[in-house]
Enzyme design. Structure first.
Site, mmCIF file in Angstrom:
data_model
loop_
_atom_site.group_PDB
_atom_site.id
_atom_site.type_symbol
_atom_site.label_atom_id
_atom_site.label_comp_id
_atom_site.label_asym_id
_atom_site.label_seq_id
_atom_site.Cartn_x
_atom_site.Cartn_y
_atom_site.Cartn_z
ATOM 1 N N SER A 14 0.838 -1.198 0.000
ATOM 2 C CA SER A 14 0.000 0.000 0.000
ATOM 3 C C SER A 14 0.873 1.248 0.000
ATOM 4 C CB SER A 14 -0.903 0.009 1.233
ATOM 5 O OG SER A 14 -0.129 0.346 2.366
ATOM 6 N N LYS A 15 0.209 2.389 -0.002
ATOM 7 C CA LYS A 15 0.915 3.684 -0.008
ATOM 8 C C LYS A 15 1.912 3.773 1.141
ATOM 9 C CE LYS A 15 -1.295 7.079 -2.732
ATOM 10 N NZ LYS A 15 -2.596 6.595 -3.187
ATOM 11 N N ARG A 16 1.570 3.105 2.251
ATOM 12 C CA ARG A 16 2.451 3.161 3.417
ATOM 13 C C ARG A 16 3.830 2.539 3.133
ATOM 14 N NH1 ARG A 16 -1.375 0.525 7.138
ATOM 15 N NH2 ARG A 16 -2.675 0.817 5.329
ATOM 16 N N ASP A 17 3.874 1.708 2.100
ATOM 17 C CA ASP A 17 5.156 1.083 1.767
ATOM 18 C C ASP A 17 6.027 1.983 0.901
ATOM 19 O OD1 ASP A 17 4.774 -1.583 3.022
ATOM 20 O OD2 ASP A 17 3.033 -1.583 1.702
ATOM 21 N N GLY A 18 5.635 3.223 0.783
ATOM 22 C CA GLY A 18 6.495 4.178 0.089
ATOM 23 C C GLY A 18 6.025 4.517 -1.302
#
Ligand code: GLU
Length: 480
Positions: free
Chosen positions: A249-253
């Protein structure tokens, strides 16, 4: 039968890595089969769809080399087709108007959750009488169109990746909405319905998409049957997971292809990496291949059921392989925008020929294109800062004298060449009676401000061409 597959992104965001990987598998399968790959833009969600996302998706697919044979076809331009198909189902009494209000649905959900039941529509308007309908209409209620789903129905398909799949009608949440609320006509079609109408109309033979669509497939098979059409084959590909095993997801960069592009991955490496996300070639030792090569070997038998972990180290390795083997002209073209973004000025002798030599120099140590910015920084700044190691080196006995001696011999040389630099070094060693190591280390410290880096002589020659070698030697020889 000609194989026809499609990628059907929704333009509600930039081209996502998951969608791109699905596109890769579609492309590989189509090319393996000598079939066609179609691009359809699913923009029926008018509020969230944006033209700039469509543009990003088209650009991303083109950049990756995933060229399509037909399209892009836009769902927003095909509303009449869906409305006609909805009407067909209504006429056949397979679908009906449902007047249940949002408040009533909310109350239903609350009652179900109080009993610990999963939320589902209770099909309450399935068999309204004309009189009941007339009452709702006189109240000015809007209606959605729901498609009847038989609770006892068993839906079975043989998934090309996951083998036999069985779903029960009762697990699909009750009669499904196929057209959004409207007051006096059929409203906007919903995803599950528009997809089926399009896949029928476009004669799609194989639906290849992420496994998050499995529940949709069960519903869609019922729609194919209701529309009296042949059900295509389905292949549900594994999701892309992060290192913790959760959906990337976006949290992974990064999540979008343009992010990867911006980070300095080249399209050949990224697309190569994506083919390996969930698929392995029959000869699993081969890891580097073009899309065309992969397509010759592609089959769903070798697509994993388990999620595919995203491995940055592997992607970096692949990228470095492509960069190290790349034609210098092409690599230079790719590096220029990163240098421009960093504010580097191509002046004072920094012409194309010079730049290509610089690229040859740093090429073996590049992992991502962006690395070129750091690795060429010393060629775009007047004075370098000295690392602790370089400072220590410059304070060594004989270091400053050696550099001064080099400066003196340099006076006699206008244009440096590899041979003249070697001769100069030899001359200084002899005159100063110092070891070669001292000369080389002092030179490196002075010219680059560091003790590690690419070939020293080439570095010197490049600095000489832009007249930066003398000021650096001067600066370093007076550091002590
Ligand atoms: N628009 C859907 C998505 O973006 C496409 C799903 C499908 O391939 O049917 O996920």
């Amino acid at each position: 039968m000609t194989v026809k597959v499609r990628i059907a992104p929704s333009p509600t965001g930039n081209l996502h890595i998951g969608t791109a990987r699905t596109a890769v598998f579609n492309w590989l399968f189509a090319h393996h089969q000598g079939g066609k790959f179609i691009l359809r833009i699913e923009d029926t969600d008018l509020e969230r769809s944006r033209p700039e996302y469509t543009e990003n998706i088209l650009q991303g697919l083109r950049w990756l080399g995933l060229h399509w044979d037909e399209g892009p076809l836009f769902q927003s331009k095909r509303l009449e087709l869906y409305q006609a198909a909805v009407q067909t189902l209504v006429d056949k009494k397979l679908a009906y108007r449902c007047y249940t209000t949002t408040e009533e649905l909310e109350a239903l959900r609350e009652a179900q959750s109080a009993k610990g039941e999963a939320p589902r529509y209770d099909n309450r308007h399935r068999d309204l009488t004309p009189d009941q309908e007339a009452v709702f209409q006189s109240e000015g209620r809007s209606f959605v169109i729901r498609f009847k789903i038989d609770d006892d129905r068993e839906i079975v398909w043989n998934d090309l990746v996951r083998d036999k799949m069985i779903w029960r009608g009762r697990d699909l949440g009750g009669d499904m909405v196929i057209a959004r609320a409207a007051v006096d006509s059929i409203g906007q079609p919903l995803y599950n319905f528009a997809v089926v109408v399009d896949d029928i109309d476009m004669q799609i033979t194989h639906v290849i998409r992420g496994e998050d669509h499995i529940a949709n497939t069960a519903k869609q098979i019922l729609l194919y049957e209701a529309l009296e059409s042949k059900v295509p084959e389905f292949a549900h590909t594994p999701l892309i997971l992060n290192q913790e095993g959760r959906k990337l997801s976006k949290r992974d960069g990064v999540t979008s292809i343009s992010d990867f592009q911006h980070m300095g991955f080249v399209s050949e490496a990224l697309v190569n990496y994506m083919t390996l996300l969930g698929w392995s070639p029959p000869d699993s030792t081969q890891e580097i291949f073009t899309l065309e090569e992969a397509s010759q070997k592609f089959s769903f038998e070798r697509v994993n059921k388990a999620g595919a972990k995203f491995d940055w180290a592997k992607l970096d390795w692949l990228n470095s392989q492509y960069l190290h083997g790349m034609d210098v002209q092409k690599l230079t073209d790719l590096i220029i925008p990163y240098c421009e973004e960093a504010g580097y000025q191509f002046t004072g002798g920094r012409d194309r020929a010079w730049l290509e030599q610089l690229v040859v120099l740093i090429q073996p140590s590049l992992t991502r294109l962006k690395d070129a910015v750091d690795q060429s920084q010393l060629f775009f700044t007047e004075a370098v800062g000295f690392s602790d190691e370089a400072n220590t080196q410059l304070q060594q006995q004989g270091s400053a004298e050696t550099l001064k001696a080099i400066l003196t011999v340099l006076e006699n040389h206008q244009q440096l060449s590899e041979t003249t630099t070697q001769d100069m070094i030899k001359q200084v060693i002899k005159e100063q009676n110092v070891k070669k190591g001292l000369v080389m280390r002092s030179l490196r410290a002075a010219l680059t401000g560091d003790m590690h880096g690419p070939d020293l002589i080439q570095t010197w020659l490049l600095l000489n061409k832009i007249s930066l070698d003398k000021p650096r030697l001067l600066q370093a020889s007076t550091v002590v």
